[in-house]
Write a protein that holds these residues in place. Structure first.
Motif, PDB file in Angstrom:
ATOM      1  N   ALA A 157      -3.312  -0.272  -9.598  1.00 47.61           N
ATOM      2  CA  ALA A 157      -3.973  -0.532  -8.357  1.00 47.61           C
ATOM      3  C   ALA A 157      -5.176  -1.649  -8.316  1.00 47.61           C
ATOM      4  CB  ALA A 157      -4.669   0.808  -7.848  1.00 47.61           C
ATOM      5  N   THR A 158      -5.248  -2.357  -7.255  1.00 39.61           N
ATOM      6  CA  THR A 158      -6.121  -3.479  -7.214  1.00 39.61           C
ATOM      7  C   THR A 158      -7.126  -2.973  -6.095  1.00 39.61           C
ATOM      8  OG1 THR A 158      -4.962  -4.725  -5.526  1.00 39.61           O
ATOM      9  CG2 THR A 158      -4.668  -5.303  -7.910  1.00 39.61           C
ATOM     10  N   MET A 159      -6.966  -1.911  -5.077  1.00 46.02           N
ATOM     11  CA  MET A 159      -7.793  -1.419  -4.448  1.00 46.02           C
ATOM     12  C   MET A 159      -7.383   0.132  -4.340  1.00 46.02           C
ATOM     13  SD  MET A 159      -7.208  -4.121  -1.193  1.00 46.02           S
ATOM     14  CE  MET A 159      -8.327  -5.170  -0.901  1.00 46.02           C
ATOM     15  N   VAL A 160      -8.639   0.854  -4.416  1.00 48.49           N
ATOM     16  CA  VAL A 160      -8.408   2.180  -4.341  1.00 48.49           C
ATOM     17  C   VAL A 160      -9.380   2.629  -3.056  1.00 48.49           C
ATOM     18  CG1 VAL A 160      -8.272   2.812  -6.663  1.00 48.49           C
ATOM     19  CG2 VAL A 160     -10.411   2.505  -5.961  1.00 48.49           C
ATOM     20  N   ARG A 161      -8.833   3.416  -2.330  1.00 52.76           N
ATOM     21  CA  ARG A 161      -9.605   4.005  -1.075  1.00 52.76           C
ATOM     22  C   ARG A 161      -9.929   5.550  -1.218  1.00 52.76           C
ATOM     23  NH1 ARG A 161      -4.043   3.147  -0.294  1.00 52.76           N
ATOM     24  NH2 ARG A 161      -3.786   5.416   0.186  1.00 52.76           N
ATOM     25  N   MET A 172       0.977  -1.204  -0.091  1.00 55.26           N
ATOM     26  CA  MET A 172       0.052  -0.078   0.074  1.00 55.26           C
ATOM     27  C   MET A 172       0.777   1.107  -0.053  1.00 55.26           C
ATOM     28  SD  MET A 172      -1.068   2.723   2.169  1.00 55.26           S
ATOM     29  CE  MET A 172      -2.711   3.002   3.409  1.00 55.26           C
ATOM     30  N   THR A 173       0.245   2.348  -0.729  1.00 53.40           N
ATOM     31  CA  THR A 173       1.115   3.663  -0.488  1.00 53.40           C
ATOM     32  C   THR A 173      -0.051   4.680  -0.566  1.00 53.40           C
ATOM     33  OG1 THR A 173       3.134   4.490  -1.319  1.00 53.40           O
ATOM     34  CG2 THR A 173       1.737   4.276  -2.924  1.00 53.40           C
ATOM     35  N   MET A 174       0.670   5.812   0.033  1.00 54.88           N
ATOM     36  CA  MET A 174      -0.296   7.037  -0.237  1.00 54.88           C
ATOM     37  C   MET A 174       0.886   8.156  -0.977  1.00 54.88           C
ATOM     38  SD  MET A 174      -1.711   7.630   3.371  1.00 54.88           S
ATOM     39  CE  MET A 174      -2.867   9.047   2.968  1.00 54.88           C
ATOM     40  N   ALA A 175       0.191   8.602  -2.030  1.00 54.75           N
ATOM     41  CA  ALA A 175       0.812   9.618  -2.822  1.00 54.75           C
ATOM     42  C   ALA A 175       0.849  10.792  -2.312  1.00 54.75           C
ATOM     43  CB  ALA A 175       0.331   9.684  -4.366  1.00 54.75           C
ATOM     44  N   PRO A 176       1.773  11.864  -2.625  1.00 49.02           N
ATOM     45  CA  PRO A 176       1.876  13.139  -2.113  1.00 49.02           C
ATOM     46  C   PRO A 176       0.682  14.089  -2.849  1.00 49.02           C
ATOM     47  CG  PRO A 176       3.882  12.770  -3.146  1.00 49.02           C
ATOM     48  CD  PRO A 176       3.061  11.720  -3.392  1.00 49.02           C
ATOM     49  N   ILE A 177       0.095  14.819  -1.766  1.00 46.21           N
ATOM     50  CA  ILE A 177      -0.975  15.788  -2.399  1.00 46.21           C
ATOM     51  C   ILE A 177      -0.353  16.765  -3.489  1.00 46.21           C
ATOM     52  CG2 ILE A 177      -2.377  17.665  -1.812  1.00 46.21           C
ATOM     53  CD1 ILE A 177      -2.621  16.177   1.005  1.00 46.21           C
ATOM     54  N   VAL A 178      -0.699  16.753  -4.551  1.00 46.53           N
ATOM     55  CA  VAL A 178      -0.088  17.660  -5.783  1.00 46.53           C
ATOM     56  C   VAL A 178      -1.259  18.267  -6.579  1.00 46.53           C
ATOM     57  CG1 VAL A 178       1.743  16.165  -6.270  1.00 46.53           C
ATOM     58  CG2 VAL A 178      -0.118  15.745  -7.372  1.00 46.53           C
ATOM     59  N   ALA A 179      -0.849  19.255  -7.359  1.00 45.78           N
ATOM     60  CA  ALA A 179      -1.796  20.031  -8.080  1.00 45.78           C
ATOM     61  C   ALA A 179      -2.582  19.179  -9.042  1.00 45.78           C
ATOM     62  CB  ALA A 179      -1.221  21.504  -8.526  1.00 45.78           C
ATOM     63  N   ASP A 180      -1.467  18.421  -9.843  1.00 42.27           N
ATOM     64  CA  ASP A 180      -1.937  17.541 -10.899  1.00 42.27           C
ATOM     65  C   ASP A 180      -1.764  16.283 -10.647  1.00 42.27           C
ATOM     66  OD1 ASP A 180      -2.310  16.574 -13.494  1.00 42.27           O
ATOM     67  OD2 ASP A 180      -0.869  17.566 -14.352  1.00 42.27           O
ATOM     68  N   ALA A 235       3.506 -14.543  -3.873  1.00 41.68           N
ATOM     69  CA  ALA A 235       2.410 -13.831  -4.711  1.00 41.68           C
ATOM     70  C   ALA A 235       2.119 -12.665  -3.883  1.00 41.68           C
ATOM     71  CB  ALA A 235       1.237 -14.653  -4.845  1.00 41.68           C
ATOM     72  N   LEU A 236       2.146 -11.365  -4.407  1.00 40.01           N
ATOM     73  CA  LEU A 236       1.680 -10.195  -3.573  1.00 40.01           C
ATOM     74  C   LEU A 236       0.549  -9.520  -4.623  1.00 40.01           C
ATOM     75  CD1 LEU A 236       5.081  -8.862  -2.519  1.00 40.01           C
ATOM     76  CD2 LEU A 236       3.412  -9.750  -1.032  1.00 40.01           C
ATOM     77  N   PRO A 237      -0.559 -10.020  -4.663  1.00 37.29           N
ATOM     78  CA  PRO A 237      -1.375  -9.618  -5.761  1.00 37.29           C
ATOM     79  C   PRO A 237      -1.882  -8.262  -5.465  1.00 37.29           C
ATOM     80  CG  PRO A 237      -2.358 -11.349  -4.442  1.00 37.29           C
ATOM     81  CD  PRO A 237      -1.035 -11.314  -3.884  1.00 37.29           C
ATOM     82  N   GLU A 238      -2.012  -7.892  -4.293  1.00 38.59           N
ATOM     83  CA  GLU A 238      -2.878  -6.440  -4.072  1.00 38.59           C
ATOM     84  C   GLU A 238      -2.024  -5.317  -4.246  1.00 38.59           C
ATOM     85  OE1 GLU A 238      -5.828  -6.706  -4.050  1.00 38.59           O
ATOM     86  OE2 GLU A 238      -6.729  -8.598  -3.450  1.00 38.59           O
ATOM     87  N   LEU A 239      -2.463  -4.127  -4.620  1.00 40.84           N
ATOM     88  CA  LEU A 239      -1.628  -2.786  -4.608  1.00 40.84           C
ATOM     89  C   LEU A 239      -2.742  -1.864  -4.242  1.00 40.84           C
ATOM     90  CD1 LEU A 239       0.460  -2.642  -7.928  1.00 40.84           C
ATOM     91  CD2 LEU A 239       1.187  -2.776  -5.433  1.00 40.84           C
ATOM     92  N   SER A 240      -2.626  -1.412  -2.755  1.00 41.04           N
ATOM     93  CA  SER A 240      -3.747  -0.342  -2.436  1.00 41.04           C
ATOM     94  C   SER A 240      -3.136   0.908  -2.670  1.00 41.04           C
ATOM     95  CB  SER A 240      -3.820  -0.521  -0.947  1.00 41.04           C
ATOM     96  OG  SER A 240      -4.720   0.473  -0.326  1.00 41.04           O
ATOM     97  N   MET A 241      -3.635   1.517  -3.555  1.00 39.37           N
ATOM     98  CA  MET A 241      -3.280   2.960  -4.170  1.00 39.37           C
ATOM     99  C   MET A 241      -4.135   3.790  -4.766  1.00 39.37           C
ATOM    100  SD  MET A 241      -0.053   1.632  -6.567  1.00 39.37           S
ATOM    101  CE  MET A 241      -0.546   1.422  -8.396  1.00 39.37           C
ATOM    102  N   GLY A 242      -4.138   4.863  -4.582  1.00 40.15           N
ATOM    103  CA  GLY A 242      -5.217   5.939  -5.365  1.00 40.15           C
ATOM    104  C   GLY A 242      -6.442   6.290  -4.287  1.00 40.15           C
ATOM    105  N   MET A 243      -6.489   7.514  -4.086  1.00 43.11           N
ATOM    106  CA  MET A 243      -7.618   8.223  -3.378  1.00 43.11           C
ATOM    107  C   MET A 243      -8.328   9.255  -4.213  1.00 43.11           C
ATOM    108  SD  MET A 243      -5.311   8.771   0.227  1.00 43.11           S
ATOM    109  CE  MET A 243      -5.445  10.198   0.283  1.00 43.11           C
TER     110      MET A 243
END
Ligand code: PLP
Length: 243
Positions: free
Chosen positions: A231-235, A178-186, A211-219
């Protein structure tokens, strides 16, 4: 249609369009509705619209709210089968509540927490977890330090040894990252962060043979890019429940 159902439709269409651009199957992307600070009634409305996965980021809030939601559900004629995700940083002393409340933890960000969850889950039932990686290098973000994992041998060694260690802990099923991206303008500026997490997953998976099937990324502000990058999971909170 109420606002939540309308928003859900927009999110689903946005995910489908991103999958289309990336040649991906939209069925492989799970929407986790981040319901922190939302009322049990709003959560039930989202469940009625068809959301099955919900995410909370604070243990105390979940302790209060989840029983209230269970009560609300008990009063309905329809059956609900909700899955609860912990997406926020967990203080060590609150860890004992996690396996009782949640089905999956996205935010395993240190070894101590992993060991604690392992002990708790071993006494109960296996717990699905994701390892949170700080690939952006932002100081304010939690997660295992993983910026420049491709080029910095120390970072790489640390990520590899910690992942190997956690993979051996009983009671935990490591499902991915899982990761969190920085807050950006674009939102386009978040792409390298998501691509880096996906590449890290591929590299770990291949070199450790797991196997590491899940990628939790995107808000709310960046999920179309995250989906394009695998991404396989968006939060998602605000895009579903409103600002
Ligand atoms: C609040 C939160 C989200 C959702 O954020 P939105 O911008 O409202 O979509 C996702 N992940 C985590 C860890 C959060 O705390």
């Amino acid at each position: 249609m109420d606002a939540i159902a309308r928003n859900l439709k927009t999110i689903q269409e946005t995910i489908a369009a991103a999958c289309d651009r990336a040649n991906r199957n939209p069925a492989k992307v799970t929407l986790v509705a981040v319901s922190k600070l939302r009322s049990p009634e709003a959560i039930l409305a989202a469940a009625d619209a068809g959301v099955q996965h919900f995410g909370e980021n604070r243990v105390e809030e979940a302790q209060e709210k989840l029983p209230e939601i269970a009560d609300l559900i008990r009063d309905q004629t329809k059956a609900y089968d909700l899955t609860w995700h912990m997406v926020g940083h967990i203080q060590s002393r609150k860890a004992r509540h996690i396996p009782v409340l949640f089905d999956m933890v996205h935010s395993v960000d240190n070894i101590k927490l992993a060991e604690k969850l392992s002990r708790l889950a071993s006494a109960r039932q296996p717990l699905d977890v994701l390892l949170q990686m700080n690939v952006s290098g932002e100081e304010s973000k939690s997660g295992f330090p993983a910026a420049n994992w491709r080029t910095d041998a120390d970072v790489r060694d640390q990520v590899w040894s910690r992942t190997k260690f956690i993979l051996k802990l009983p009671g935990l099923r490591v499902r991915g990252l899982m990761t969190m991206a920085p807050i950006v303008a674009d939102m386009e500026q978040t792409r390298p962060v998501f691509a880096s997490l996906a590449a890290l997953r591929d590299a770990l998976s291949e070199s450790l043979g797991v196997a590491l099937p899940e990628l939790s990324m995107g808000m709310t502000d960046d999920y179309p890019v995250a989906v394009e990058e695998g991404a396989t999971m968006v939060r998602i909170g605000r895009a579903l429940f409103g600002e």
